[in-house]
Design an enzyme around this catalytic site. Structure first.
Site, short mmCIF file in Angstrom:
data_model
loop_
_atom_site.label_atom_id
_atom_site.label_comp_id
_atom_site.label_asym_id
_atom_site.label_seq_id
_atom_site.Cartn_x
_atom_site.Cartn_y
_atom_site.Cartn_z
N ASP A 86 0.85 -1.19 0.00
CA ASP A 86 0.00 0.00 0.00
C ASP A 86 0.88 1.24 0.00
O ASP A 86 2.05 1.20 0.40
CB ASP A 86 -0.95 0.00 1.20
CG ASP A 86 -0.22 0.10 2.54
OD1 ASP A 86 0.78 -0.64 2.72
OD2 ASP A 86 -0.62 0.90 3.39
N ASP A 120 8.86 3.57 -1.19
CA ASP A 120 8.06 3.19 -0.02
C ASP A 120 6.75 2.55 -0.46
O ASP A 120 5.75 3.23 -0.58
CB ASP A 120 7.81 4.46 0.82
CG ASP A 120 7.13 4.17 2.14
OD1 ASP A 120 7.08 3.00 2.54
OD2 ASP A 120 6.62 5.12 2.74
N GLU A 154 0.02 -0.88 5.82
CA GLU A 154 1.09 -0.39 6.69
C GLU A 154 1.01 1.11 6.88
O GLU A 154 1.33 1.63 7.96
CB GLU A 154 2.45 -0.78 6.10
CG GLU A 154 3.65 -0.52 7.02
CD GLU A 154 4.24 0.88 6.86
OE1 GLU A 154 5.10 1.26 7.68
OE2 GLU A 154 3.82 1.60 5.92
N GLU A 155 0.57 1.82 5.85
CA GLU A 155 0.55 3.28 5.91
C GLU A 155 -0.58 3.82 6.80
O GLU A 155 -0.64 5.02 7.06
CB GLU A 155 0.42 3.87 4.51
CG GLU A 155 1.58 3.55 3.57
CD GLU A 155 2.89 4.22 3.98
OE1 GLU A 155 2.92 4.89 5.02
OE2 GLU A 155 3.87 4.06 3.24
#
Length: 453
Positions: A86, A120, A154-155
Site C-alpha cells: 500500500d 516506499d 502499513e501506511e
C-alpha cells in the site's frame, strides 16, 4: 519447477513499473479505500513470478495481505522478508511526473523511475520477489522455511501485519531473522564521515496519536470572547512547541556514534571516541545539526491536523488539534502524555489518546542474523560502514517483535537527502541503478539462506 522448464527472462524494472502503476492507496477511513487496485496487484504477482508461485504456498490474510511460505529442507528457525504494497495517497498536482505512471527519465547511472511507492515500499517488495524467483529458477531451496510477508495497510493501521503475526504465533513460529523496510545507504548524515553509511534499524520509536480538544460556547464571530476555543487551543500548541522533549543518547545511539566515530577525521574522531567526556557537547550538536539528528536523540512532537468552526463567521464550539508523537527508545507513552499535559498547563484543554504504541525492543547487533545482514550489505555496497540506529518512523515490523528477537529494518537502496525527502511527499523516485542493486542484495541474501536441491 523442472530445470528445463522454459521461463520468461526476469525484468525487474518492468515488474516494478507495472506494480507502481496500480494506485494501491490505503486510507485511514477504510470505507474510502478503492480495493480494485489491491485485487489487481494480488492477481498480477503469479503472472510476473510464475516460478515463485509454483514453489511457494500463498495465503491471503486479513483481507489483502499476503503470506508466502517456501518450505525449507531442514527444521531450523525460519526467516521472514517483509514489505508492504500500500502507498500513501497522491494526486498529480505538483508532480513532475504523474505519481502512478512509473515514467523513466535520464540515462545511464542517472536514470530515474518515478512514482508513488518506488521507495516506499514496492521497490523492496519487488526486489525480494526477484531474489526468490531467481533462487527457485536456480534450483535452490532454503535450509529452513522462508516466509514473505506483504502488508496491505502499513501506511494506516497495519492490521494486515498484525493478522499475519497472529497467524504465525498460533502456529508456534519464531523467526530467527525478520527484515523489513527502514534504514538505507546514505551519505553526509554524520559529521566527519565521508564513507557511505548503511543504517540498520534495530528498534523503532513508539507512536502516539494525541488529540487536544477544547469545547466552548460558540456564537457569532462579531462578538468574540477574550479567549475563544481556537485561541485557547492555539495557546496550548504554542506552549507545547516551546517545550521540546529532553534529549539523551540511548545505548543504540552510543553504539552508532562509536561505530561511525572510528571512521571520522580530525578532532571529531577524538570527540566521538571519548563520549564519557564529550557527551553533553555532542547532545547539543545532534540537537542542532539537522532535523534528522535532532529526532535521533529525543521524543518528537508535531501538530499535524487542526479543525475548528464550520463557518467563517461562527465561533468554534469545538477546536481540535492532532499531535503526532514519536516516543524515543527508553521512554514510554505515559511519559510522553504527561510531558504534553505539563507543557500546555490548561485543564480546559482535554487530552485524548486514540492510538499509541510503545517503542520497539532493541534487536542485537551480534550473532548470526545480524552478521548475515551486515555481510550481505558489505558485499553489495563495498566500503560501506554498517551501523545500528533507532528508526524514526514506524513500520509493520514492530508487530513481529512479539514472535522474534531479531527484527531489523533496512531498505537495500542508496538514497540521497533529496530522495529521502520525497517519502510521503511529491516526486517520489528512485535511481534505476539503485533499484537493481537492491535486487542484487535480496538475490544474494536468499542464496545465503538456501542450498541446492
Amino acid at each position: 519447477m523442472p530445470a528445463d522448464t522454459p521461463h520468461l527472462p526476469l525484468l525487474p524494472l518492468e515488474h516494478l513499473r507495472e506494480l507502481v502503476r496500480l494506485p494501491t492507496m490505503s486510507r485511514t477511513e477504510v470505507e474510502e479505500t478503492d480495493w480494485a487496485p489491491f485485487d489487481a496487484f494480488i492477481d498480477a504477482l503469479p503472472r510476473l513470478y510464475p516460478a515463485l508461485h509454483a514453489a511457494l504456498e500463498r495465503e491471503i490474510v486479513g483481507g489483502h495481505s499476503l503470506l508466502y511460505r517456501w518450505t525449507g529442507s531442514g527444521d531450523g528457525s525460519p526467516t521472514v522478508l517483509m514489505a508492504h504494497y500500500d502507498v500513501v495517497p497522491a494526486t498529480e498536482e505538483g508532480w513532475e511526473h504523474p505519481p502512478f505512471a512509473a515514467e523513466l527519465s535520464g540515462d545511464g547511472d542517472e536514470q530515474l523511475v518515478w512514482g508513488r511507492g518506488t521507495l516506499d515500499d514496492k521497490g523492496s517488495l519487488v526486489a525480494a520477489l526477484e531474489g526468490v524467483e531467481a533462487a527457485v529458477l536456480a534450483g535452490l531451496t532454503p535450509r529452513a522455511d522462508l516466509y514473505l510477508s506483504f502488508g496491505h495497510d502499513e501506511e494506516t493501521v497495519g492490521t494486515g501485519a498484525q493478522a499475519i503475526v497472529d497467524l504465525l504465533a498460533s502456529r508456534g513460529i519464531r523467526p530467527e531473522l525478520v527484515l523489513d523496510e527502514g534504514g538505507a545507504v546514505v551519505e553526509g548524515i554524520f559529521p566527519g564521515v565521508s564513507e557511505p553509511i548503511a543504517v540498520v534499524g534495530v528498534s523503532e520509536k513508539g507512536i502516539v496519536t494525541l488529540s487536544l480538544r477544547v469545547d466552548q460556547d460558540g456564537g457569532h464571530a462579531s462578538t468574540p470572547p477574550k479567549l475563544s476555543a481556537t485561541a485557547r487551543l492555539a495557546r496550548a500548541i504554542v506552549r507545547l512547541n516551546r517545550r521540546p522533549f529532553p534529549s539523551g543518547f540511548t545505548a543504540t545511539n552510543v553504539e552508532m556514534i562509536e561505530t561511525l566515530g572510528a571512521h571520522a577525521t580530525g578532532p571529531l574522531r577524538w570527540a566521538f571516541g571519548n563520549l564519557w567526556l564529550t557527551k553533553p557537547l555532542l547532545l547539543r550538536v545532534f540537537a542542532r545539526l539537522s532535523d534528522e539528528t535532532a529526532a535521533m536523540v529525543r521524543t518528537t512532537q508535531a501538530v499535524t491536523q487542526l479543525s475548528g468552526s464550520q463557518a467563517a463567521n461562527a465561533l468554534a464550539e469545538r477546536a481540535v488539534a492532532t499531535v503526532n508523537i514519536r516516543v524515543a527508545a527508553g521512554s514510554s507513552v505515559a511519559e510522553a502524555v504527561e510531558h504534553v499535559r505539563r507543557a500546555i498547563r490548561d485543564p480546559r484543554v482535554a487530552i485524548e489518546v486514540p492510538q499509541a504504541n510503545e517503542p520497539s525492543p532493541v534487536s542485537p547487533t551480534s550473532g548470526s542474523a545480524w552478521e548475515l545482514l551486515r555481510s550481505t550489505i558489505v558485499e553489495i555496497y563495498p566500503g560501506t560502514i554498517v551501523t545500528p540506529y533507532v528508526m524514526l518512523a514506524a513500520s509493520d515490523s514492530r508487530h513481529f517483535t512479539r514472535i522474534s528477537d531479531h527484527v531489523y529494518r533496512f531498505s537495500p537502496f542508496r538514497m540521497s537527502t533529496q530522495e529521502r525527502g520525497t517519502l510521503h511527499a511529491m516526486n517520489e523516485r528512485m535511481h534505476v541503478a539503485t533499484f537493481l542493486r537492491g535486487v542484487e542484495f535480496y538475490t544474494r541474501l536468499v542464496r545465503s539462506l538456501a542450498t541446492e536441491r
